[in-house]
Design a protein around this motif. Structure first.
Motif: not given
Length: 148
Positions: A40-62
């Protein structure tokens, strides 16, 4: 089972407060997730700022008002869903069906509860919920770092 969820919520809230403050998560202009790298990457003006290693938990369908665990979702790559099986195993050992059943009737709060349980089970440092046209994808953050 209420105690498990309450304790997990307390754990995640403490972790989440630190994660949000340390990495200023609410301040970044954009976020993107990538199954192929488990990031999961958080960025500003096209430049990555924070890089996270993630695991998916699941999804909620509306659309169907249902929860689906990541381990049961065939559209997710093994890299991002493998660790969610630890929660399934916990659910089976405790005879807690919400943790052990692939899909069930739910609302968005259930998504946060399941995310909290998985965060505590895996020792996650935070979580994130990404919206989609059909609901939400919930994930836990294993680690994060500033991108220089």
């Amino acid at each position: 089972m209420h105690a498990l969820i309450a304790e997990s919520f307390d754990y995640l809230q403490a972790q989440q407060d630190s994660f949000m403050a340390t990495y200023r998560i609410g301040e970044h202009k954009r976020w993107d997730w990538y199954q192929e790298t488990g990031q999961l990457i958080f960025s500003n003006d096209g430049k990555p700022a924070v890089e996270c290693a993630v695991d998916f938990v699941g999804t909620f369908s509306s659309h169907s008002d249902t929860w689906m665990w990541a381990w049961a979702n065939e559209s997710f790559l093994e890299l991002v869903k493998a660790r969610s099986r630890a929660v399934r195993e916990l659910g089976e050992s405790l005879d807690f069906l919400k943790l052990a059943c692939a899909t069930w009737s739910a609302d968005p709060v259930d998504g946060w509860e399941m995310t909290a349980v998985m965060a505590r089970q895996l020792g996650a440092i935070g979580s994130y919920r990404a919206p989609s046209e059909r609901g939400f994808l919930y994930m836990v953050v294993r680690e994060a770092r500033w991108v220089s």
